[in-house]
Write a protein that holds these residues in place. Structure first.
Motif, PDB file in Angstrom:
ATOM      1  N   ARG A 191     -11.093 -19.792  -5.198  1.00 35.93           N
ATOM      2  CA  ARG A 191     -12.209 -19.003  -5.925  1.00 35.93           C
ATOM      3  C   ARG A 191     -11.978 -17.509  -5.651  1.00 35.93           C
ATOM      4  NH1 ARG A 191     -17.850 -22.279  -5.276  1.00 35.93           N
ATOM      5  NH2 ARG A 191     -17.370 -24.218  -6.055  1.00 35.93           N
ATOM      6  N   GLU A 192     -10.915 -17.041  -5.585  1.00 33.59           N
ATOM      7  CA  GLU A 192     -10.570 -15.768  -5.245  1.00 33.59           C
ATOM      8  C   GLU A 192      -9.741 -14.908  -6.095  1.00 33.59           C
ATOM      9  OE1 GLU A 192     -10.498 -16.278  -0.258  1.00 33.59           O
ATOM     10  OE2 GLU A 192      -8.535 -16.012  -1.183  1.00 33.59           O
ATOM     11  N   LEU A 193     -10.188 -13.641  -6.215  1.00 30.50           N
ATOM     12  CA  LEU A 193      -9.508 -12.487  -7.036  1.00 30.50           C
ATOM     13  C   LEU A 193      -9.114 -11.394  -6.527  1.00 30.50           C
ATOM     14  CD1 LEU A 193      -8.794 -11.924 -10.177  1.00 30.50           C
ATOM     15  CD2 LEU A 193     -10.842 -10.621 -10.206  1.00 30.50           C
ATOM     16  N   PHE A 194      -7.792 -10.893  -6.572  1.00 28.36           N
ATOM     17  CA  PHE A 194      -7.476  -9.675  -5.667  1.00 28.36           C
ATOM     18  C   PHE A 194      -7.024  -8.788  -6.620  1.00 28.36           C
ATOM     19  CE2 PHE A 194      -6.164 -13.658  -3.448  1.00 28.36           C
ATOM     20  CZ  PHE A 194      -6.658 -13.433  -1.931  1.00 28.36           C
ATOM     21  N   SER A 195      -7.424  -7.580  -6.346  1.00 28.79           N
ATOM     22  CA  SER A 195      -7.309  -6.428  -7.180  1.00 28.79           C
ATOM     23  C   SER A 195      -6.650  -5.127  -6.517  1.00 28.79           C
ATOM     24  CB  SER A 195      -8.662  -5.777  -7.967  1.00 28.79           C
ATOM     25  OG  SER A 195      -9.599  -5.593  -7.024  1.00 28.79           O
ATOM     26  N   GLY A 196      -5.491  -4.602  -7.206  1.00 30.31           N
ATOM     27  CA  GLY A 196      -5.196  -3.287  -6.321  1.00 30.31           C
ATOM     28  C   GLY A 196      -5.411  -2.109  -7.152  1.00 30.31           C
ATOM     29  N   SER A 197      -5.625  -0.969  -6.527  1.00 31.99           N
ATOM     30  CA  SER A 197      -6.057   0.420  -7.284  1.00 31.99           C
ATOM     31  C   SER A 197      -5.443   1.441  -6.838  1.00 31.99           C
ATOM     32  CB  SER A 197      -7.503   0.198  -7.111  1.00 31.99           C
ATOM     33  OG  SER A 197      -8.275   1.456  -7.425  1.00 31.99           O
ATOM     34  N   THR A 198      -5.662   2.541  -7.753  1.00 29.60           N
ATOM     35  CA  THR A 198      -5.265   3.930  -7.323  1.00 29.60           C
ATOM     36  C   THR A 198      -5.992   4.663  -6.094  1.00 29.60           C
ATOM     37  OG1 THR A 198      -6.609   4.807  -8.977  1.00 29.60           O
ATOM     38  CG2 THR A 198      -4.413   4.418  -9.750  1.00 29.60           C
ATOM     39  N   ASP A 199      -7.135   3.776  -5.799  1.00 32.31           N
ATOM     40  CA  ASP A 199      -7.871   4.321  -4.505  1.00 32.31           C
ATOM     41  C   ASP A 199      -7.283   3.932  -3.540  1.00 32.31           C
ATOM     42  OD1 ASP A 199      -8.436   1.706  -4.280  1.00 32.31           O
ATOM     43  OD2 ASP A 199     -10.529   1.706  -4.868  1.00 32.31           O
ATOM     44  N   TYR A 200      -5.929   3.369  -3.406  1.00 28.25           N
ATOM     45  CA  TYR A 200      -5.048   2.736  -2.200  1.00 28.25           C
ATOM     46  C   TYR A 200      -5.562   1.597  -1.553  1.00 28.25           C
ATOM     47  CZ  TYR A 200      -3.965   8.103  -2.069  1.00 28.25           C
ATOM     48  OH  TYR A 200      -3.579   9.327  -2.481  1.00 28.25           O
ATOM     49  N   THR A 201      -6.502   0.880  -2.131  1.00 29.92           N
ATOM     50  CA  THR A 201      -6.888  -0.376  -1.752  1.00 29.92           C
ATOM     51  C   THR A 201      -6.663  -1.571  -2.456  1.00 29.92           C
ATOM     52  OG1 THR A 201      -9.294  -0.465  -2.445  1.00 29.92           O
ATOM     53  CG2 THR A 201      -8.956   1.255  -0.585  1.00 29.92           C
ATOM     54  N   ILE A 202      -6.749  -2.698  -1.863  1.00 28.66           N
ATOM     55  CA  ILE A 202      -6.642  -4.102  -2.335  1.00 28.66           C
ATOM     56  C   ILE A 202      -8.044  -4.611  -1.932  1.00 28.66           C
ATOM     57  CG2 ILE A 202      -5.450  -6.172  -2.589  1.00 28.66           C
ATOM     58  CD1 ILE A 202      -3.264  -4.541  -0.919  1.00 28.66           C
TER      59      ILE A 202
ATOM     60  N   GLN B 168      -1.385   4.222   1.752  1.00 30.63           N
ATOM     61  CA  GLN B 168      -1.611   5.595   1.673  1.00 30.63           C
ATOM     62  C   GLN B 168      -1.296   6.114   0.280  1.00 30.63           C
ATOM     63  OE1 GLN B 168      -2.966   7.456   4.388  1.00 30.63           O
ATOM     64  NE2 GLN B 168      -3.066   5.151   5.002  1.00 30.63           N
ATOM     65  N   GLY B 169      -1.203   5.033  -0.608  1.00 29.15           N
ATOM     66  CA  GLY B 169      -0.782   5.418  -2.192  1.00 29.15           C
ATOM     67  C   GLY B 169      -1.316   4.400  -2.987  1.00 29.15           C
ATOM     68  N   SER B 170      -1.187   4.576  -4.465  1.00 27.01           N
ATOM     69  CA  SER B 170      -1.774   3.574  -5.190  1.00 27.01           C
ATOM     70  C   SER B 170      -1.027   2.272  -4.995  1.00 27.01           C
ATOM     71  CB  SER B 170      -1.369   4.048  -6.821  1.00 27.01           C
ATOM     72  OG  SER B 170      -2.151   5.301  -6.840  1.00 27.01           O
ATOM     73  N   VAL B 171      -2.040   1.263  -5.121  1.00 29.83           N
ATOM     74  CA  VAL B 171      -1.297  -0.438  -5.061  1.00 29.83           C
ATOM     75  C   VAL B 171      -0.877  -0.555  -6.414  1.00 29.83           C
ATOM     76  CG1 VAL B 171      -1.750  -2.547  -4.389  1.00 29.83           C
ATOM     77  CG2 VAL B 171      -2.883  -0.792  -3.132  1.00 29.83           C
ATOM     78  N   ILE B 172       0.354  -0.805  -6.633  1.00 34.45           N
ATOM     79  CA  ILE B 172       0.853  -0.859  -8.011  1.00 34.45           C
ATOM     80  C   ILE B 172       1.094  -2.481  -8.275  1.00 34.45           C
ATOM     81  CG2 ILE B 172       3.023  -0.581  -9.559  1.00 34.45           C
ATOM     82  CD1 ILE B 172       3.076   2.207  -7.826  1.00 34.45           C
ATOM     83  N   CYS B 173       1.493  -3.406  -7.231  1.00 31.19           N
ATOM     84  CA  CYS B 173       1.806  -4.822  -7.712  1.00 31.19           C
ATOM     85  C   CYS B 173       1.391  -5.627  -6.605  1.00 31.19           C
ATOM     86  CB  CYS B 173       3.410  -4.788  -7.855  1.00 31.19           C
ATOM     87  SG  CYS B 173       4.528  -3.987  -6.761  1.00 31.19           S
ATOM     88  N   LEU B 174       1.109  -6.805  -6.927  1.00 30.45           N
ATOM     89  CA  LEU B 174       0.589  -7.729  -5.965  1.00 30.45           C
ATOM     90  C   LEU B 174       1.408  -9.148  -6.268  1.00 30.45           C
ATOM     91  CD1 LEU B 174      -3.222  -7.325  -6.248  1.00 30.45           C
ATOM     92  CD2 LEU B 174      -1.593  -6.493  -4.251  1.00 30.45           C
ATOM     93  N   GLU B 175       1.808  -9.812  -5.120  1.00 29.83           N
ATOM     94  CA  GLU B 175       2.279 -11.509  -5.135  1.00 29.83           C
ATOM     95  C   GLU B 175       1.626 -12.000  -3.747  1.00 29.83           C
ATOM     96  OE1 GLU B 175       4.652 -12.561  -7.129  1.00 29.83           O
ATOM     97  OE2 GLU B 175       6.150 -13.574  -6.021  1.00 29.83           O
ATOM     98  N   LEU B 176       1.172 -13.462  -4.283  1.00 30.49           N
ATOM     99  CA  LEU B 176       0.268 -14.148  -3.322  1.00 30.49           C
ATOM    100  C   LEU B 176       1.243 -15.409  -3.125  1.00 30.49           C
ATOM    101  CD1 LEU B 176      -2.149 -14.643  -1.591  1.00 30.49           C
ATOM    102  CD2 LEU B 176      -3.142 -15.790  -3.910  1.00 30.49           C
ATOM    103  N   VAL B 177       1.429 -15.586  -1.684  1.00 31.61           N
ATOM    104  CA  VAL B 177       2.258 -16.817  -1.483  1.00 31.61           C
ATOM    105  C   VAL B 177       1.882 -17.275  -0.323  1.00 31.61           C
ATOM    106  CG1 VAL B 177       4.680 -17.763  -1.089  1.00 31.61           C
ATOM    107  CG2 VAL B 177       4.359 -15.869  -2.499  1.00 31.61           C
ATOM    108  N   ASN B 178       1.198 -18.758  -0.245  1.00 34.69           N
ATOM    109  CA  ASN B 178       0.906 -19.453   0.912  1.00 34.69           C
ATOM    110  C   ASN B 178       0.019 -18.467   1.692  1.00 34.69           C
ATOM    111  OD1 ASN B 178       2.733 -21.458   0.042  1.00 34.69           O
ATOM    112  ND2 ASN B 178       4.386 -20.435   1.355  1.00 34.69           N
ATOM    113  N   ARG B 179      -1.239 -18.132   1.014  1.00 40.58           N
ATOM    114  CA  ARG B 179      -2.203 -17.289   1.644  1.00 40.58           C
ATOM    115  C   ARG B 179      -1.728 -16.227   2.413  1.00 40.58           C
ATOM    116  NH1 ARG B 179      -6.481 -17.951  -0.430  1.00 40.58           N
ATOM    117  NH2 ARG B 179      -7.778 -17.502   1.293  1.00 40.58           N
ATOM    118  N   HIS B 180      -0.321 -15.746   2.014  1.00 40.76           N
ATOM    119  CA  HIS B 180      -0.135 -14.378   2.288  1.00 40.76           C
ATOM    120  C   HIS B 180       0.207 -13.551   1.009  1.00 40.76           C
ATOM    121  CE1 HIS B 180       1.302 -16.681   5.849  1.00 40.76           C
ATOM    122  NE2 HIS B 180       1.524 -15.400   6.453  1.00 40.76           N
ATOM    123  N   LEU B 181      -0.483 -12.316   1.238  1.00 45.04           N
ATOM    124  CA  LEU B 181      -0.572 -11.316   0.098  1.00 45.04           C
ATOM    125  C   LEU B 181       0.148 -10.105   0.304  1.00 45.04           C
ATOM    126  CD1 LEU B 181      -2.201 -10.601  -2.726  1.00 45.04           C
ATOM    127  CD2 LEU B 181      -3.593  -9.242  -1.375  1.00 45.04           C
TER     128      LEU B 181
END
Length: 391
Positions: free
Chosen positions: A210-221, A239-252
């Motif tokens: 039930r989780e969604l992860f979002s990455g942003s130019t505000d430097y946060t996920i 310390q910069g925009s978050v451009i891409c995400l990958e989720l594997v075995n509860r590791h982001l």
């Protein structure tokens, strides 16, 4: 210590930068979408071009490959469906009034997001718009899809009858700093997720949890409960925009304009590893067999041991930013704004990593009686970007 590698194949057929690379579900084909307005189909068996899709009137921003059909979207405001055998254009989806940034194919649906501030849903087979999702105040950059059956208990499903017929939901991330969740059947906004103070560049969904992860130019996920809309955690160390995400075995894993990738343990929010060595933004990443592969604005791809963070190999040869990577049969495919698709043999590092993992498991097993080493391992557990590339 990382060592340089040479490509086993360099494909130079495109006349413009490659913006996206898609792998078919059966692994037999790759699809590239380019600034030259065309898409090309490649065989993973011989890395040869076996299809050339022409028809778009401007550059292709994104592409998606199924086993029997290919989909492309473009700055010409349209989406096209292609036959992978004949190369024939099977359908043109018209309706957007600006650049189409992203597409997503799920079941019989085709979803799209655009600079026109809308997302849309189309019937894949009927070349017909089914729904329009209107409510964002700026362009829609990224999409995700799930069914309420995946996340809701029966007693929680108290939505309107119309929405109970089709329980599909679309998630959209926008440069207006919000994430929205929509009922596909009605186009109604189910949740607006507020918290980001910059454009939302990437989304990744973990429906079973039930989780969604979002990455942003505000430097946060940020991580959200997709049933309640509650913000669960904020990951703040970039310390910069978050451009891409990958989720594997509860590791982001998160790639950033700060030239690093970070690994987070989702359950605690702890940052457990930082992967350095990039000389520019990290534009794309992919996890494979204990190895983290990254592509960067410095024109290099890299392979890191995902656990230790040690750089194992540098793949050099591209001239501009690597926009996308794929992995199949221990071959790494990198697509770049320099217009080339390069193929790299990664059997050596995969083999070394498997031996290392086997050794680690053996050591863990022997020391588990003492508990010391086991505890150590347990504790160590867009289009906006593509627009910048063109500039």
């Amino acid at each position: 210590m990382g060592n340089s590698g040479s490509a086993v194949k360099v494909c130079t057929d495109h006349q413009g930068g490659i913006n996206w690379l898609s792998l078919s579900p059966d692994g037999q084909r790759l699809l590239t979408g380019s600034e030259d307005g065309t898409a090309r189909l490649w065989s993973t068996a011989d890395s040869q071009c076996h299809g050339h899709f022409q028809g778009h009137e401007s550059y292709i921003t994104f592409c998606h490959l199924e086993n029997e059909a290919a989909f492309t979207c473009s700055a010409d405001h349209t989406i096209r469906k292609w036959d992978v055998v004949t190369g024939q254009c099977l359908a043109i989806y018209r309706g957007h009034t600006s650049i189409v940034n992203r597409i997503l194919v799920a079941k019989d649906y085709l979803f799209s997001g655009s600079y026109d501030r809308t997302a849309r849903c189309w019937s894949v087979d009927k070349e017909k718009q089914i729904q329009e999702f209107r409510g964002h105040r700026n362009c829609v950059l990224t999409l995700a899809h799930y069914s309420s059956r995946d996340v809701l208990e029966e007693e929680e499903e108290e939505e309107e009858e119309e929405e109970k017929v089709s329980r599909d939901l679309l998630v959209t991330g926008s440069t207006d700093c919000t994430v929205k969740v929509w009922w596909v059947s009605s186009g109604r906004c189910y949740q607006t997720l507020l918290g980001h103070t910059g454009a939302v560049l990437c989304l990744i969904l973990d429906a079973p949890n039930r989780e969604l992860f979002s990455g942003s130019t505000d430097y946060t996920i940020r991580t959200w409960n997709i049933v309640t809309g509650e913000q669960l955690k904020v990951f703040k160390e970039h310390q910069g925009s978050v451009i891409c995400l990958e989720l594997v075995n509860r590791h982001l894993y998160s790639g950033s304009a700060d030239r690093t990738v970070k690994c987070w343990f989702v359950d605690t929010g702890e940052r457990i590893q930082t992967y350095k060595a990039h000389k520019h933004s990290v534009s794309t990443l992919k996890y494979h067999a204990g190895i983290l592969f990254t592509g960067s604005g410095d024109a290099c791809a890299r392979a890191f041991n995902s656990r230790s963070g040690v750089l194992q190999k540098i793949f050099q040869g591209h001239k501009f930013i690597i926009n996308c990577i794929q992995i199949h049969n221990e071959l790494l495919y990198t697509a770049s704004h320099d217009g080339t698709l390069r193929v790299w043999d990664i059997r050596g590092i995969c083999k070394r990593n498997k031996r290392r993992l086997k050794k680690d498991r053996s050591v863990q097993g022997r020391s588990s009686q003492k508990g010391s080493l086991a505890r150590l391992f347990n504790n160590k557990v867009g289009c906006m970007i593509q627009q910048e590339n063109r500039e």
